[in-house]
Write a protein that holds these residues in place. Structure first.
Motif, PDB file in Angstrom:
ATOM      1  N   PRO A  38      37.559  28.926  16.305  1.00  0.00           N
ATOM      2  CA  PRO A  38      37.060  30.182  16.905  1.00  0.00           C
ATOM      3  C   PRO A  38      37.870  31.401  16.445  1.00  0.00           C
ATOM      4  O   PRO A  38      37.310  32.481  16.263  1.00  0.00           O
ATOM      5  N   GLU A  39      39.152  31.197  16.232  1.00  0.00           N
ATOM      6  CA  GLU A  39      40.008  32.316  15.794  1.00  0.00           C
ATOM      7  C   GLU A  39      39.624  32.798  14.401  1.00  0.00           C
ATOM      8  O   GLU A  39      39.516  34.009  14.155  1.00  0.00           O
ATOM      9  N   ALA A  41      36.709  32.309  12.925  1.00  0.00           N
ATOM     10  CA  ALA A  41      35.357  32.862  13.029  1.00  0.00           C
ATOM     11  C   ALA A  41      35.402  34.299  13.550  1.00  0.00           C
ATOM     12  O   ALA A  41      34.696  35.175  13.039  1.00  0.00           O
ATOM     13  N   LEU A  42      36.240  34.558  14.532  1.00  0.00           N
ATOM     14  CA  LEU A  42      36.370  35.912  15.074  1.00  0.00           C
ATOM     15  C   LEU A  42      36.990  36.852  14.051  1.00  0.00           C
ATOM     16  O   LEU A  42      36.514  37.981  13.868  1.00  0.00           O
ATOM     17  N   ALA A  45      34.304  37.682  11.516  1.00  0.00           N
ATOM     18  CA  ALA A  45      33.332  38.645  12.043  1.00  0.00           C
ATOM     19  C   ALA A  45      33.916  40.049  12.076  1.00  0.00           C
ATOM     20  O   ALA A  45      33.252  41.015  11.681  1.00  0.00           O
ATOM     21  N   ARG A  46      35.147  40.172  12.528  1.00  0.00           N
ATOM     22  CA  ARG A  46      35.793  41.493  12.590  1.00  0.00           C
ATOM     23  C   ARG A  46      35.968  42.100  11.200  1.00  0.00           C
ATOM     24  O   ARG A  46      35.726  43.292  11.005  1.00  0.00           O
ATOM     25  N   THR A  70      25.762  29.623  16.491  1.00  0.00           N
ATOM     26  CA  THR A  70      26.536  30.861  16.494  1.00  0.00           C
ATOM     27  C   THR A  70      27.871  30.647  17.184  1.00  0.00           C
ATOM     28  O   THR A  70      27.935  30.176  18.316  1.00  0.00           O
ATOM     29  N   GLN A  71      28.946  31.009  16.471  1.00  0.00           N
ATOM     30  CA  GLN A  71      30.285  30.963  17.045  1.00  0.00           C
ATOM     31  C   GLN A  71      30.706  32.344  17.537  1.00  0.00           C
ATOM     32  O   GLN A  71      31.351  32.453  18.563  1.00  0.00           O
ATOM     33  N   VAL A  72      30.359  33.368  16.766  1.00  0.00           N
ATOM     34  CA  VAL A  72      30.749  34.741  17.108  1.00  0.00           C
ATOM     35  C   VAL A  72      29.582  35.667  16.779  1.00  0.00           C
ATOM     36  O   VAL A  72      28.942  35.508  15.733  1.00  0.00           O
ATOM     37  N   ILE A  74      28.930  39.923  16.869  1.00  0.00           N
ATOM     38  CA  ILE A  74      29.412  41.283  17.143  1.00  0.00           C
ATOM     39  C   ILE A  74      28.315  42.251  16.712  1.00  0.00           C
ATOM     40  O   ILE A  74      27.820  42.173  15.593  1.00  0.00           O
TER      41      ILE A  74
END
Length: 170
Positions: A38-39, A41-42, A45-46, A70-72, A74
């Protein structure tokens, strides 16, 4: 005498053959695979969103896992209301077909052998879905929607992946 010993050996040969064809053990039957944390993936995305912002685009970014989940997600403040679903669809399409969505555009045109791809539920055949690879294996995808054209969505996605590539080489 030779015929008698062959007839006695035949059942033994059959038994040995059957025993050597036993099913694999439980350990060998399991499948292992790499997955985005998750880290990561975030972060992905960022980084993708930040690249789009630098280019002046208001977009939605979806990072999906290797199975298209979908994991992330935004969505920038002014991205259109359709962009989250489109971004997720692009990511899902890229991992489902193990092909960046831009590459699917040409092969799925009317009259082409893969034209039916466009009719599959959930498939989004527009630029902006880019596979994420680690050690040559697809571990997910980034879907971007909202830039002025699929090539711009692709550029943001690729920049986001490049920004976290060192973390993907796990």
């Amino acid at each position: 005498m030779v015929r008698a010993s062959l007839s006695i050996l035949a059942p033994v040969v059959v038994c040995v053959s059957l025993l050597s064809c036993r099913p694999a053990s439980g350990q060998e039957s399991l499948v292992t695979y790499k997955s985005l944390s998750p880290e990561i993936a975030l972060d992905l995305a960022r980084a993708t969103l930040e690249d789009c912002r630098k280019r002046g685009f208001q977009v939605a970014v979806a990072v999906v896992d290797r199975f298209g989940q979908t994991q992330v997600m935004i969505r920038d403040r002014f991205a259109g209301p359709h962009t989250p679903a489109t971004a997720a669809g692009k990511g899902w399409t890229a991992v489902s077909f193990r092909t960046n969505t831009t590459d699917l555009i040409g092969i799925s045109q009317p009259g082409m052998p893969q034209a039916g791809l466009r009719d599959l539920p959930g498939a989004v055949i527009l630029g902006g879905g880019v596979r994420v690879e680690a050690a040559g294996v697809t571990v997910g995808a980034v879907g971007v929607s909202g830039a002025p054209g699929g090539d711009a969505d692709d550029a943001c996605a690729k920049a986001g992946i490049a920004a976290v590539q060192d973390k993907l080489d796990f």
